[in-house]
Enzyme design. Sequence first.
Site, mmCIF file in Angstrom:
data_model
loop_
_atom_site.group_PDB
_atom_site.id
_atom_site.type_symbol
_atom_site.label_atom_id
_atom_site.label_comp_id
_atom_site.label_asym_id
_atom_site.label_seq_id
_atom_site.Cartn_x
_atom_site.Cartn_y
_atom_site.Cartn_z
ATOM 1 N N GLU A 158 -22.412 -17.928 -8.639
ATOM 2 C CA GLU A 158 -20.973 -18.166 -8.640
ATOM 3 C C GLU A 158 -20.289 -17.505 -9.830
ATOM 4 O O GLU A 158 -19.134 -17.079 -9.738
ATOM 5 C CB GLU A 158 -20.682 -19.679 -8.638
ATOM 6 C CG GLU A 158 -21.126 -20.388 -7.381
ATOM 7 C CD GLU A 158 -22.594 -20.824 -7.391
ATOM 8 O OE1 GLU A 158 -22.956 -21.641 -6.536
ATOM 9 O OE2 GLU A 158 -23.382 -20.355 -8.248
ATOM 10 N N CYS B 173 -24.082 -25.925 -7.823
ATOM 11 C CA CYS B 173 -24.334 -26.964 -8.817
ATOM 12 C C CYS B 173 -23.001 -27.499 -9.354
ATOM 13 O O CYS B 173 -21.933 -26.943 -9.080
ATOM 14 C CB CYS B 173 -25.196 -26.414 -9.954
ATOM 15 S SG CYS B 173 -24.363 -25.229 -11.038
ATOM 16 N N CYS C 67 -25.398 -18.249 -12.949
ATOM 17 C CA CYS C 67 -25.462 -18.619 -11.534
ATOM 18 C C CYS C 67 -24.744 -17.558 -10.701
ATOM 19 O O CYS C 67 -23.916 -16.799 -11.209
ATOM 20 C CB CYS C 67 -24.794 -19.971 -11.318
ATOM 21 S SG CYS C 67 -25.648 -21.357 -12.103
ATOM 22 N N CYS D 25 -20.905 -25.014 -11.355
ATOM 23 C CA CYS D 25 -20.295 -23.998 -10.496
ATOM 24 C C CYS D 25 -19.184 -24.566 -9.628
ATOM 25 O O CYS D 25 -18.223 -23.870 -9.314
ATOM 26 C CB CYS D 25 -21.366 -23.306 -9.660
ATOM 27 S SG CYS D 25 -22.409 -22.251 -10.704
ATOM 28 N N ASN E 91 -27.513 -14.702 -8.841
ATOM 29 C CA ASN E 91 -27.931 -15.272 -10.113
ATOM 30 C C ASN E 91 -28.689 -14.232 -10.930
ATOM 31 O O ASN E 91 -29.346 -13.339 -10.401
ATOM 32 C CB ASN E 91 -28.746 -16.562 -9.924
ATOM 33 C CG ASN E 91 -30.014 -16.412 -9.114
ATOM 34 O OD1 ASN E 91 -30.068 -15.650 -8.155
ATOM 35 N ND2 ASN E 91 -31.028 -17.183 -9.468
ATOM 36 N N VAL E 92 -28.540 -14.347 -12.243
ATOM 37 C CA VAL E 92 -29.192 -13.451 -13.198
ATOM 38 C C VAL E 92 -29.800 -14.338 -14.280
ATOM 39 O O VAL E 92 -29.078 -14.912 -15.097
ATOM 40 C CB VAL E 92 -28.184 -12.454 -13.820
ATOM 41 C CG1 VAL E 92 -28.882 -11.549 -14.824
ATOM 42 C CG2 VAL E 92 -27.498 -11.627 -12.731
ATOM 43 N N GLU E 93 -31.111 -14.462 -14.254
ATOM 44 C CA GLU E 93 -31.791 -15.324 -15.215
ATOM 45 C C GLU E 93 -32.050 -14.584 -16.524
ATOM 46 O O GLU E 93 -31.937 -13.359 -16.604
ATOM 47 C CB GLU E 93 -33.108 -15.834 -14.620
ATOM 48 C CG GLU E 93 -32.890 -16.725 -13.424
ATOM 49 C CD GLU E 93 -34.158 -17.247 -12.798
ATOM 50 O OE1 GLU E 93 -34.054 -18.156 -11.965
ATOM 51 O OE2 GLU E 93 -35.268 -16.758 -13.136
#
Length: 154
Positions: free
Chosen positions: A82, A113, A80, A116, A69-71
């Site tokens: 995925e 989620c 996410c 995803c 994940n990369v916020e």
Amino acid sequence: MSVNETADTGPAATGRRTGGETAGGAHIDWDALRDRARDAMARAYAPYSGFPVGAAALVADGRTVTGCNVENASYGVGLCAECGLVSELIATGGGRLVAFTCVGGDGTVVAPCGRCRQLLWEHGGAELLVEAPSGIRPLADLLADAFGPQQLAR
């Protein structure tokens, strides 16, 4: 990891593996796949939630693809794990996902989620084996009556 490796049917560290799963007749090494997800999780960028996630999937041709994940400060545009996994899948030649796992910051399996699950459906379909906290199941069990390309063809 190769699709030809035999899955260890003994109890997994998480206690959730049923053992003996196959994809296209080949055994899946869930421990190795989970290790790849943990490696990806270690590179996640999660300064806002503090919840790093890593994902790994086996492709029908034997490749393994991963993502983390990369916020982003504007929360809604975060990616996410995925998303990164599917980007790697496409960037390395495409193909069909056959086995998938996802881990959280403590290294234990977490469920993808809903968004995803839909993304995974597009690239793995109903038969994609997904390791969830409740065990390994086909994606169709986690995303009943999924929307897919067949609906757009009507």
